[in-house]
Design a protein around this motif. Structure first.
Motif, PDB file in Angstrom:
ATOM      1  N   GLU A   5      -2.815  30.676   7.795  1.00 28.79           N
ATOM      2  CA  GLU A   5      -2.837  29.206   7.699  1.00 28.79           C
ATOM      3  C   GLU A   5      -3.796  28.745   6.592  1.00 28.79           C
ATOM      4  OE1 GLU A   5      -4.333  26.237  10.894  1.00 28.79           O
ATOM      5  OE2 GLU A   5      -2.373  26.971  11.561  1.00 28.79           O
ATOM      6  N   HIS A   9      -2.923  26.963   2.928  1.00 27.41           N
ATOM      7  CA  HIS A   9      -3.598  25.726   2.518  1.00 27.41           C
ATOM      8  C   HIS A   9      -4.231  25.914   1.134  1.00 27.41           C
ATOM      9  CE1 HIS A   9      -5.746  21.953   2.803  1.00 27.41           C
ATOM     10  NE2 HIS A   9      -6.869  22.601   2.475  1.00 27.41           N
ATOM     11  N   GLN A  12      -1.762  25.953  -1.687  1.00 22.53           N
ATOM     12  CA  GLN A  12      -1.148  24.657  -1.978  1.00 22.53           C
ATOM     13  C   GLN A  12      -2.139  23.669  -2.592  1.00 22.53           C
ATOM     14  OE1 GLN A  12       0.756  23.903   1.856  1.00 22.53           O
ATOM     15  NE2 GLN A  12       2.644  24.829   1.130  1.00 22.53           N
ATOM     16  N   ASN A  60       7.141  28.359  -5.839  1.00 27.07           N
ATOM     17  CA  ASN A  60       7.703  27.611  -4.705  1.00 27.07           C
ATOM     18  C   ASN A  60       6.749  27.438  -3.526  1.00 27.07           C
ATOM     19  OD1 ASN A  60      10.525  27.187  -5.680  1.00 27.07           O
ATOM     20  ND2 ASN A  60      10.439  29.404  -5.825  1.00 27.07           N
ATOM     21  N   ASP A  62       4.485  25.354  -2.926  1.00 30.63           N
ATOM     22  CA  ASP A  62       4.355  23.959  -2.481  1.00 30.63           C
ATOM     23  C   ASP A  62       5.472  23.562  -1.524  1.00 30.63           C
ATOM     24  OD1 ASP A  62       1.998  23.432  -3.805  1.00 30.63           O
ATOM     25  OD2 ASP A  62       3.002  22.692  -5.618  1.00 30.63           O
ATOM     26  N   GLY A  63       6.616  24.230  -1.640  1.00 36.90           N
ATOM     27  CA  GLY A  63       7.747  23.941  -0.762  1.00 36.90           C
ATOM     28  C   GLY A  63       7.696  24.678   0.567  1.00 36.90           C
ATOM     29  N   PHE A  64       6.702  25.570   0.718  1.00 37.99           N
ATOM     30  CA  PHE A  64       6.580  26.301   1.978  1.00 37.99           C
ATOM     31  C   PHE A  64       6.063  25.350   3.044  1.00 37.99           C
ATOM     32  CE2 PHE A  64       4.025  28.897   4.948  1.00 37.99           C
ATOM     33  CZ  PHE A  64       5.045  29.685   5.456  1.00 37.99           C
ATOM     34  N   LYS A  65       6.852  25.185   4.100  1.00 38.48           N
ATOM     35  CA  LYS A  65       6.525  24.193   5.126  1.00 38.48           C
ATOM     36  C   LYS A  65       5.878  24.793   6.374  1.00 38.48           C
ATOM     37  CE  LYS A  65       9.932  20.937   3.486  1.00 38.48           C
ATOM     38  NZ  LYS A  65       9.643  21.312   2.149  1.00 38.48           N
ATOM     39  N   GLY A  66       5.768  26.106   6.415  1.00 44.57           N
ATOM     40  CA  GLY A  66       5.143  26.730   7.574  1.00 44.57           C
ATOM     41  C   GLY A  66       6.051  26.838   8.784  1.00 44.57           C
ATOM     42  N   GLU A  67       7.363  26.685   8.580  1.00 44.78           N
ATOM     43  CA  GLU A  67       8.306  26.800   9.698  1.00 44.78           C
ATOM     44  C   GLU A  67       8.492  28.252  10.117  1.00 44.78           C
ATOM     45  OE1 GLU A  67      11.619  24.803   7.936  1.00 44.78           O
ATOM     46  OE2 GLU A  67      10.731  22.827   8.261  1.00 44.78           O
ATOM     47  N   SER A  68       8.126  29.155   9.235  1.00 48.51           N
ATOM     48  CA  SER A  68       8.107  30.586   9.555  1.00 48.51           C
ATOM     49  C   SER A  68       6.762  31.104   9.067  1.00 48.51           C
ATOM     50  CB  SER A  68       9.252  31.312   8.847  1.00 48.51           C
ATOM     51  OG  SER A  68       9.052  31.296   7.438  1.00 48.51           O
ATOM     52  N   TRP A  73       8.598  34.535   5.050  1.00 50.88           N
ATOM     53  CA  TRP A  73       9.130  33.765   3.924  1.00 50.88           C
ATOM     54  C   TRP A  73       9.141  34.621   2.664  1.00 50.88           C
ATOM     55  CZ3 TRP A  73       6.349  31.344  -0.324  1.00 50.88           C
ATOM     56  CH2 TRP A  73       7.088  30.400  -1.035  1.00 50.88           C
TER      57      TRP A  73
END
Length: 180
Positions: A5, A9, A12, A60, A62-68, A73
């Motif tokens: 996590e 952060h 990004q 990419n 910045d496009g990582f949303k943390g859904e996995s 990813w």
């Protein structure tokens, strides 16, 4: 060791991106290399695909949303990069995917980075006969000892489907190995 996590952060944030990316590369390069190597089977090709994978991750993140998980990813990116690489290589050579796989396995014996014995070479020949998905699932489960849940996240497939693919792959490999 920084948590995933926190690493995401830092990746990004412009001010910490460079340092965080170095940590990311150092943390995952070996695992991703061997994952890619299992797919492309060649050291130099694996290095190229690994580099392309990290470039894609960098561009990419910045496009990582943390859904996995970040790990999942990146494995998905590495898998897609490796498969795309093989498809391009087959097209450039004027070969079908199957013909390219046969050629790759034949070239293994001459590969100075391949440290396998005759049995491992036979296993690679058997793997070359598998459909793409079965080969991926087998490699991730057998060689990388991933859990079905992790593979499911990476390949975006149900656990039940993965278990079936793995079972079929094992049966086909066993049948191939018994024919000699």
């Amino acid at each position: 060791m920084v948590t995933e996590e926190t690493l995401v952060h830092q990746l990004q944030q412009k001010e910490s991106l460079s340092e965080a990316f170095e940590v990311l590369v150092n943390t995952y390069k070996t695992q991703l290399y061997w994952h890619i190597r299992q797919i492309v089977m060649n050291h130099d090709d694996a290095d190229d695909v690994l580099q392309n994978t990290f470039i894609k991750v960098y561009r990419n993140i910045d496009g990582f949303k943390g859904e996995s998980k970040l790990y999942s990813w990146m494995y998905r990116i590495a898998t897609n990069e490796a498969l795309s690489f093989l498809k391009k290589k087959a097209r450039r050579s004027g070969l079908t995917d199957g013909e390219l796989q046969e050629q790759i396995v034949q070239n293994l014996e001459a590969d100075v980075y391949f440290e396998g014995d005759e049995i491992q070479l036979k296993l690679q020949q058997a793997l070359a006969t598998l459909p793409e998905k079965q080969k991926l699932v087998f490699n991730m489960k057998y060689f990388q000892e991933m859990k079905y849940e992790e593979i499911s996240e990476i390949l975006d497939t149900s656990v039940g489907g993965l278990k079936a693919s793995y079972h079929l792959a094992v049966k086909k490999i066993e049948a191939f190995l018994k024919t000699d």
